[in-house]
Design a protein around this motif. Structure first.
Motif, PDB file in Angstrom:
ATOM      1  N   ASN A 116       0.896  -1.277   0.295  1.00  0.00           N
ATOM      2  CA  ASN A 116      -0.002   0.127  -0.130  1.00  0.00           C
ATOM      3  C   ASN A 116       0.613   0.843  -0.256  1.00  0.00           C
ATOM      4  OD1 ASN A 116       1.072   0.471   2.401  1.00  0.00           O
ATOM      5  ND2 ASN A 116      -0.994  -0.518   3.689  1.00  0.00           N
ATOM      6  N   GLU A 117       2.302   1.191  -0.745  1.00  0.00           N
ATOM      7  CA  GLU A 117       2.696   2.230  -0.949  1.00  0.00           C
ATOM      8  C   GLU A 117       4.033   2.054  -2.556  1.00  0.00           C
ATOM      9  OE1 GLU A 117       6.445   1.551   1.775  1.00  0.00           O
ATOM     10  OE2 GLU A 117       5.259   0.052   3.106  1.00  0.00           O
ATOM     11  N   ASP A 118       4.420   2.885  -2.229  1.00  0.00           N
ATOM     12  CA  ASP A 118       5.311   2.666  -3.954  1.00  0.00           C
ATOM     13  C   ASP A 118       5.951   1.563  -3.698  1.00  0.00           C
ATOM     14  OD1 ASP A 118       3.982   4.353  -5.533  1.00  0.00           O
ATOM     15  OD2 ASP A 118       4.427   6.325  -4.932  1.00  0.00           O
ATOM     16  N   GLY A 119       7.281   1.556  -4.066  1.00  0.00           N
ATOM     17  CA  GLY A 119       8.204   0.830  -4.673  1.00  0.00           C
ATOM     18  C   GLY A 119       8.464  -0.540  -5.350  1.00  0.00           C
ATOM     19  N   ALA A 120       6.531  -1.387  -6.220  1.00  0.00           N
ATOM     20  CA  ALA A 120       6.856  -2.014  -6.687  1.00  0.00           C
ATOM     21  C   ALA A 120       7.346  -1.946  -7.694  1.00  0.00           C
ATOM     22  CB  ALA A 120       5.430  -2.114  -7.319  1.00  0.00           C
ATOM     23  N   HIS A 121       7.888  -1.081  -8.601  1.00  0.00           N
ATOM     24  CA  HIS A 121       8.747  -0.901 -10.353  1.00  0.00           C
ATOM     25  C   HIS A 121      10.274  -1.027  -9.912  1.00  0.00           C
ATOM     26  CE1 HIS A 121       5.858   0.526 -12.893  1.00  0.00           C
ATOM     27  NE2 HIS A 121       5.523  -0.280 -13.787  1.00  0.00           N
ATOM     28  N   LYS A 122      10.273  -0.489  -8.922  1.00  0.00           N
ATOM     29  CA  LYS A 122      11.722  -0.563  -7.715  1.00  0.00           C
ATOM     30  C   LYS A 122      12.059  -2.249  -7.877  1.00  0.00           C
ATOM     31  CE  LYS A 122      15.296   0.734  -4.839  1.00  0.00           C
ATOM     32  NZ  LYS A 122      15.946  -0.125  -4.520  1.00  0.00           N
ATOM     33  N   ILE A 123      11.809  -2.566  -6.684  1.00  0.00           N
ATOM     34  CA  ILE A 123      11.833  -3.631  -5.978  1.00  0.00           C
ATOM     35  C   ILE A 123      11.348  -5.135  -7.635  1.00  0.00           C
ATOM     36  CG2 ILE A 123      10.046  -5.812  -4.931  1.00  0.00           C
ATOM     37  CD1 ILE A 123       8.997  -3.509  -3.295  1.00  0.00           C
ATOM     38  N   ILE A 124      11.320  -4.726  -8.147  1.00  0.00           N
ATOM     39  CA  ILE A 124      10.904  -5.561  -9.436  1.00  0.00           C
ATOM     40  C   ILE A 124      12.043  -5.544 -10.095  1.00  0.00           C
ATOM     41  CG2 ILE A 124       9.310  -6.272 -12.152  1.00  0.00           C
ATOM     42  CD1 ILE A 124       6.986  -5.264 -11.042  1.00  0.00           C
ATOM     43  N   ALA A 125      12.657  -4.169 -10.335  1.00  0.00           N
ATOM     44  CA  ALA A 125      13.802  -4.369 -11.294  1.00  0.00           C
ATOM     45  C   ALA A 125      15.453  -4.988 -10.589  1.00  0.00           C
ATOM     46  CB  ALA A 125      14.370  -2.191 -11.359  1.00  0.00           C
ATOM     47  N   ASP A 126      15.010  -4.953  -9.425  1.00  0.00           N
ATOM     48  CA  ASP A 126      15.835  -5.398  -8.218  1.00  0.00           C
ATOM     49  C   ASP A 126      16.551  -7.077  -8.144  1.00  0.00           C
ATOM     50  OD1 ASP A 126      16.427  -3.114  -7.631  1.00  0.00           O
ATOM     51  OD2 ASP A 126      15.918  -2.529  -5.483  1.00  0.00           O
ATOM     52  N   LEU A 127      15.065  -7.106  -8.604  1.00  0.00           N
ATOM     53  CA  LEU A 127      14.767  -8.795  -8.968  1.00  0.00           C
ATOM     54  C   LEU A 127      15.159  -9.533  -9.840  1.00  0.00           C
ATOM     55  CD1 LEU A 127      11.234  -9.737  -6.343  1.00  0.00           C
ATOM     56  CD2 LEU A 127      14.069 -10.448  -5.527  1.00  0.00           C
ATOM     57  N   PHE A 128      14.750  -8.792 -10.830  1.00  0.00           N
ATOM     58  CA  PHE A 128      14.887  -9.113 -12.130  1.00  0.00           C
ATOM     59  C   PHE A 128      16.508  -9.451 -12.205  1.00  0.00           C
ATOM     60  CE2 PHE A 128      10.512  -8.623 -14.764  1.00  0.00           C
ATOM     61  CZ  PHE A 128      10.175  -9.353 -14.228  1.00  0.00           C
ATOM     62  N   GLN A 129      17.344  -8.047 -11.866  1.00  0.00           N
ATOM     63  CA  GLN A 129      18.317  -8.010 -11.663  1.00  0.00           C
ATOM     64  C   GLN A 129      19.193  -9.040 -10.805  1.00  0.00           C
ATOM     65  OE1 GLN A 129      20.339  -6.087 -14.126  1.00  0.00           O
ATOM     66  NE2 GLN A 129      21.846  -7.845 -13.394  1.00  0.00           N
ATOM     67  N   ALA A 130      18.900  -9.926  -9.764  1.00  0.00           N
ATOM     68  CA  ALA A 130      19.312 -10.331  -8.523  1.00  0.00           C
ATOM     69  C   ALA A 130      18.773 -12.020  -9.704  1.00  0.00           C
ATOM     70  CB  ALA A 130      18.891 -10.534  -7.791  1.00  0.00           C
ATOM     71  N   LEU A 131      17.836 -12.573  -9.768  1.00  0.00           N
ATOM     72  CA  LEU A 131      17.418 -13.353 -10.434  1.00  0.00           C
ATOM     73  C   LEU A 131      17.930 -14.195 -11.479  1.00  0.00           C
ATOM     74  CD1 LEU A 131      13.324 -13.653  -9.525  1.00  0.00           C
ATOM     75  CD2 LEU A 131      15.181 -15.033  -8.407  1.00  0.00           C
ATOM     76  N   ASN A 132      18.036 -12.486 -12.525  1.00  0.00           N
ATOM     77  CA  ASN A 132      18.943 -12.931 -13.986  1.00  0.00           C
ATOM     78  C   ASN A 132      19.844 -13.238 -13.541  1.00  0.00           C
ATOM     79  OD1 ASN A 132      20.694 -11.572 -16.255  1.00  0.00           O
ATOM     80  ND2 ASN A 132      18.936 -12.881 -16.512  1.00  0.00           N
TER      81      ASN A 132
END
Length: 199
Positions: free
Chosen positions: A123-139
């Motif tokens: 219920n706050e901003d941050g989803a796009h940054k979290i997705i970017a961080d997780l995508f980078q790590a997982l890749n």
């Protein structure tokens, strides 16, 4: 094919979890593509800090890792806290870091050929940054990310309420879940038959 959802809520079971709800919705969509799924709420298990496959002394990660190795698709679902992924999700990434030194019988990194999806609620901003961080790590670890391979829900800023409080799934979220699951199942099937070149 098999999918595993690692739910990184800070709430232990059986407390309701918006992260688990969104992860389960992805699994339900994957099931329409003949993918069977399982949910693990990570905080229910004694996952020790560290960057090894087994930190010893009752560490629960080796058992979870076995399920990741057996899966074709990994879902990492996390809530948003102060604009970032949960500490549990960060620990999952740290434990997955050990896979950088693991290889299969043909010399490929152990996670090559596996697909990753990300789900974020808050219920706050941050989803796009979290997705970017997780995508980078997982890749980096070796997972392959499908087109539009993330889904998220953010509530109105500074307004109470969680995803699992909604009366119905927003149409945009439902459509995104469907696309992410379809693309993940398609990519996982392709990679199972056409894995990356051996090292």
């Amino acid at each position: 094919m098999r999918a595993l959802a690692l739910v990184c809520s800070l709430k232990p079971s059986p407390a309701p979890s918006s992260s688990q709800l969104l992860a389960q919705q992805l699994l339900d969509e994957l099931a329409t593509h003949s993918v069977t799924g399982e949910v693990i709420r990570v905080v229910d298990h004694d996952v020790r800090p560290g960057v090894e496959t087994d930190m010893g002394d009752g560490d629960a990660w080796p058992g979870i890792r076995e399920k990741i190795v057996a899966a074709d698709i990994l879902i990492v679902a996390t809530p948003t806290w102060v604009g970032h992924m949960s500490s549990v999700a960060q620990r999952v990434v740290e434990r997955l870091d050990a896979e950088l030194s693991q290889t299969d019988d043909e010399g490929r990194p152990a996670m090559f050929g596996k697909v990753a999806l990300v789900a974020v609620v808050g219920n706050e901003d941050g989803a796009h940054k979290i997705i970017a961080d997780l995508f980078q790590a997982l890749n980096d670890i070796g997972f392959t990310i499908p087109a539009q391979g993330a889904t998220y829900w953010n509530g109105e800023a500074m307004t109470p309420g969680d995803y699992n409080d909604l009366d119905e799934t927003p149409k945009a979220v439902a459509a995104t879940n469907s696309t992410a699951a379809a693309n993940a199942a398609h990519l996982a099937a392709w990679l199972r038959a056409n894995n990356y070149p051996a090292s």
